[in-house]
Design a protein around this motif. Structure first.
Motif, PDB file in Angstrom:
ATOM      1  N   ILE A  84       6.503  74.480 -40.455  1.00 14.60           N
ATOM      2  CA  ILE A  84       5.380  74.956 -41.273  1.00 14.60           C
ATOM      3  C   ILE A  84       4.068  74.694 -40.538  1.00 14.60           C
ATOM      4  O   ILE A  84       3.205  75.560 -40.445  1.00 14.60           O
ATOM      5  N   CYS A  85       3.929  73.484 -39.988  1.00 13.83           N
ATOM      6  CA  CYS A  85       2.709  73.113 -39.263  1.00 13.83           C
ATOM      7  C   CYS A  85       2.504  74.014 -38.048  1.00 13.83           C
ATOM      8  O   CYS A  85       1.377  74.398 -37.754  1.00 13.83           O
ATOM      9  N   ASP A  86       3.603  74.331 -37.349  1.00 14.30           N
ATOM     10  CA  ASP A  86       3.493  75.191 -36.175  1.00 14.30           C
ATOM     11  C   ASP A  86       2.951  76.560 -36.560  1.00 14.30           C
ATOM     12  O   ASP A  86       2.226  77.192 -35.808  1.00 14.30           O
ATOM     13  N   GLY A 109      -0.576  75.521 -39.075  1.00 14.02           N
ATOM     14  CA  GLY A 109      -1.463  74.493 -38.537  1.00 14.02           C
ATOM     15  C   GLY A 109      -1.338  73.191 -39.318  1.00 14.02           C
ATOM     16  O   GLY A 109      -0.953  73.189 -40.483  1.00 14.02           O
ATOM     17  N   HIS A 110      -1.670  72.099 -38.655  1.00 11.11           N
ATOM     18  CA  HIS A 110      -1.555  70.772 -39.268  1.00 11.11           C
ATOM     19  C   HIS A 110      -2.672  70.537 -40.274  1.00 11.11           C
ATOM     20  O   HIS A 110      -3.734  71.130 -40.188  1.00 11.11           O
ATOM     21  N   LYS A 111      -2.383  69.647 -41.211  1.00  7.61           N
ATOM     22  CA  LYS A 111      -3.390  69.257 -42.203  1.00  7.61           C
ATOM     23  C   LYS A 111      -3.757  67.796 -41.946  1.00  7.61           C
ATOM     24  O   LYS A 111      -3.208  66.889 -42.563  1.00  7.61           O
ATOM     25  N   THR A 141      -3.825  61.577 -39.344  1.00 14.54           N
ATOM     26  CA  THR A 141      -2.409  61.807 -39.612  1.00 14.54           C
ATOM     27  C   THR A 141      -2.273  63.133 -40.341  1.00 14.54           C
ATOM     28  O   THR A 141      -3.050  63.426 -41.252  1.00 14.54           O
ATOM     29  N   CYS A 142      -1.286  63.931 -39.937  1.00 14.23           N
ATOM     30  CA  CYS A 142      -1.026  65.192 -40.618  1.00 14.23           C
ATOM     31  C   CYS A 142      -0.334  64.883 -41.941  1.00 14.23           C
ATOM     32  O   CYS A 142       0.677  64.182 -41.963  1.00 14.23           O
ATOM     33  N   LYS A 143      -0.906  65.397 -43.035  1.00 17.95           N
ATOM     34  CA  LYS A 143      -0.350  65.155 -44.368  1.00 17.95           C
ATOM     35  C   LYS A 143       1.044  65.749 -44.488  1.00 17.95           C
ATOM     36  O   LYS A 143       1.842  65.340 -45.305  1.00 17.95           O
ATOM     37  N   CYS A 144       1.294  66.757 -43.669  1.00 15.46           N
ATOM     38  CA  CYS A 144       2.537  67.518 -43.778  1.00 15.46           C
ATOM     39  C   CYS A 144       3.676  66.898 -42.956  1.00 15.46           C
ATOM     40  O   CYS A 144       4.701  66.510 -43.501  1.00 15.46           O
ATOM     41  N   CYS A 145       3.495  66.767 -41.638  1.00 14.33           N
ATOM     42  CA  CYS A 145       4.592  66.307 -40.772  1.00 14.33           C
ATOM     43  C   CYS A 145       4.386  64.891 -40.238  1.00 14.33           C
ATOM     44  O   CYS A 145       5.206  64.397 -39.481  1.00 14.33           O
ATOM     45  N   LYS A 146       3.263  64.243 -40.617  1.00 14.34           N
ATOM     46  CA  LYS A 146       2.958  62.860 -40.220  1.00 14.34           C
ATOM     47  C   LYS A 146       2.652  62.693 -38.728  1.00 14.34           C
ATOM     48  O   LYS A 146       2.670  61.583 -38.208  1.00 14.34           O
TER      49      LYS A 146
HETATM   50 ZN   LIG Z   1       1.658  68.711 -39.223  1.00 14.68          ZN
END
Ligand SMILES: [Zn+2]
Length: 77
Positions: free
Chosen positions: A13-15, A18-20, A35-40
């Motif tokens: 999803i991040c790819d 994009g990262h959050k 830190t990315c809320k999604c993938c850490k």
């Molecule tokens: Zn991410």
């Protein structure tokens, strides 16, 4: 025993979207850890002011920086 499945799904999803990133730690007034809320996934500010992956080396540098910064702040007070 596939605990990382969700993590991988988030990575995909991040790819795509994009990262959050959120600030996870304020090291100094210029250096922060994110830190990315999604993938850490973790990022940090490097000496050029750019964002780079938070590797163990950067973690160590940041903890030293934080120590120096905190001590200086205490002295100013
Ligand atoms: Zn991410």
């Amino acid at each position: 025993m596939k605990k990382s499945t969700n993590q991988n799904a988030f990575k995909i999803i991040c790819d795509i979207i994009g990262h959050k990133y959120v600030v996870s730690k304020q090291v100094t007034s210029h250096v922060k850890e994110y830190t990315c809320k999604c993938c850490k996934k973790q990022l940090t500010t490097n000496s050029n002011g750019d964002l780079t992956e938070l590797t163990p080396t950067f973690k160590e540098i940041n903890s030293i920086l934080e120590d120096i910064y905190t001590r200086r702040m205490v002295r100013i007070k």
